[in-house]
Design an enzyme around this catalytic site. Structure first.
Site, short mmCIF file in Angstrom:
data_model
loop_
_atom_site.label_atom_id
_atom_site.label_comp_id
_atom_site.label_asym_id
_atom_site.label_seq_id
_atom_site.Cartn_x
_atom_site.Cartn_y
_atom_site.Cartn_z
N ASP A 126 0.83 -1.20 0.00
CA ASP A 126 0.00 0.00 0.00
C ASP A 126 0.87 1.25 0.00
O ASP A 126 2.03 1.22 0.42
CB ASP A 126 -0.88 0.03 1.26
CG ASP A 126 -1.87 -1.12 1.28
OD1 ASP A 126 -2.15 -1.68 0.21
OD2 ASP A 126 -2.33 -1.45 2.39
N1 URA Z 1 -1.47 -6.00 3.50
C1 URA Z 1 -1.87 -4.71 3.64
O1 URA Z 1 -2.90 -4.44 4.23
N2 URA Z 1 -1.11 -3.75 3.10
C2 URA Z 1 0.05 -3.98 2.46
O2 URA Z 1 0.72 -3.04 2.00
C3 URA Z 1 0.47 -5.33 2.32
C4 URA Z 1 -0.32 -6.31 2.87
#
Ligand code: URA
Length: 261
Positions: free
Chosen positions: A106
């Protein structure tokens, strides 16, 4: 016309040594324009010929892999009109090489992102059926509860009814607000949604390892390091037995102390 010896071209653009290339040729693994090659010293027109090793085209740039320490506020995509992408962070000489992130973190997550131009390899590490683990450290808003371990191991049901594959989670011994989680799949915002399902909230997420290859701790945020072909098996290695090993715990501690959680 760039005419070059076949073995020189392959060694210039891959990490195979001359003797490995001889061996590849001996085992019929090298094709030039769809014909199996028998000799390593033949001359090839490197611009016009299609040179394949194990079915993969060897181009002037070759198949490349880079480990990036992604900072937050950067998106895991090749193009974005609003945000800085992981490609924007690459050094100039790598920006036009068709590299893309093999999997996403993310925008507000940090850590290990693999960038490559190898679609097959990317698919291999992302497909749940190939069982390549990704490891994350998370900081939680509320204390870790012991029953998370069992709930995660059974497969968490997300708020939209989707059920996650069983996964292992542990509280980091140093703090009840830190957890370490192992995932074999990558649903949208998966870890955040998993912790939301058990009534907690992820404040910070850091990916420190893919398969058996950990982020190099000398990398600074936003920089990259080439992952050599010979290191790729580490990424694909089955790490099932590693999670509870002492070395793994030491590695986690060192990440937790070194990263700005
Ligand atoms: N799970 C998440 O919620 N965010 C990420 O960046 C990776 C795995």
């Amino acid at each position: 016309m760039p005419i070059l010896r076949l073995d020189r071209f392959i060694s210039n653009n891959t990490e195979y040594s001359r003797s490995q290339i001889k061996d590849l040729i001996k085992h019929n693994r090298v094709l030039v324009d769809n014909v199996v090659v028998k000799k390593s010293d033949i001359k090839v027109d490197t611009e016009r010929s299609n040179i394949l090793v194990d079915g993969k085209t060897i181009s002037e740039f070759g198949l490349r892999y880079y480990m990036m320490y992604k900072p937050s506020s950067v998106v895991c995509s090749t193009d974005d009109s609003e945000s800085t992408t992981v490609i924007d962070l690459l050094p100039e000489n790598l920006k036009d090489k068709n590299l893309f992130p093999a999997g996403r973190l993310d925008k507000d997550s940090e850590g290990f992102v693999l960038l490559t131009n190898d679609g097959d390899f990317s698919h291999k590490i992302l497909s749940a059926k190939n069982h390549v683990a990704k490891y994350y450290i998370v900081r939680l808003a509320r204390p870790f509860q012991a029953d998370y371990i069992e709930k995660f191991s059974k497969g968490i049901e997300l708020s939209n009814g989707e059920v996650c594959l069983p996964s292992r989670v542990i509280q980091w011994e140093g703090s009840q607000y830190y957890a370490v989680i192992e995932l074999y799949e990558g649903k949208y915002h998966q870890i955040k949604r998993m912790f939301a399902s058990v009534g907690n909230h992820v404040e910070y997420l850091f990916r420190f390892q893919i398969g058996n290859l950990a982020l190099n701790q000398n990398l600074t945020k936003g920089s990259v390091l080439e992952v050599l072909h010979k290191e790729l098996p580490e990424i694909l290695k089955n790490t099932d037995t590693k999670f509870f090993e002492k070395d793994f715990q030491t590695k986690i501690s060192s990440f937790i102390t070194n990263i700005e959680l």
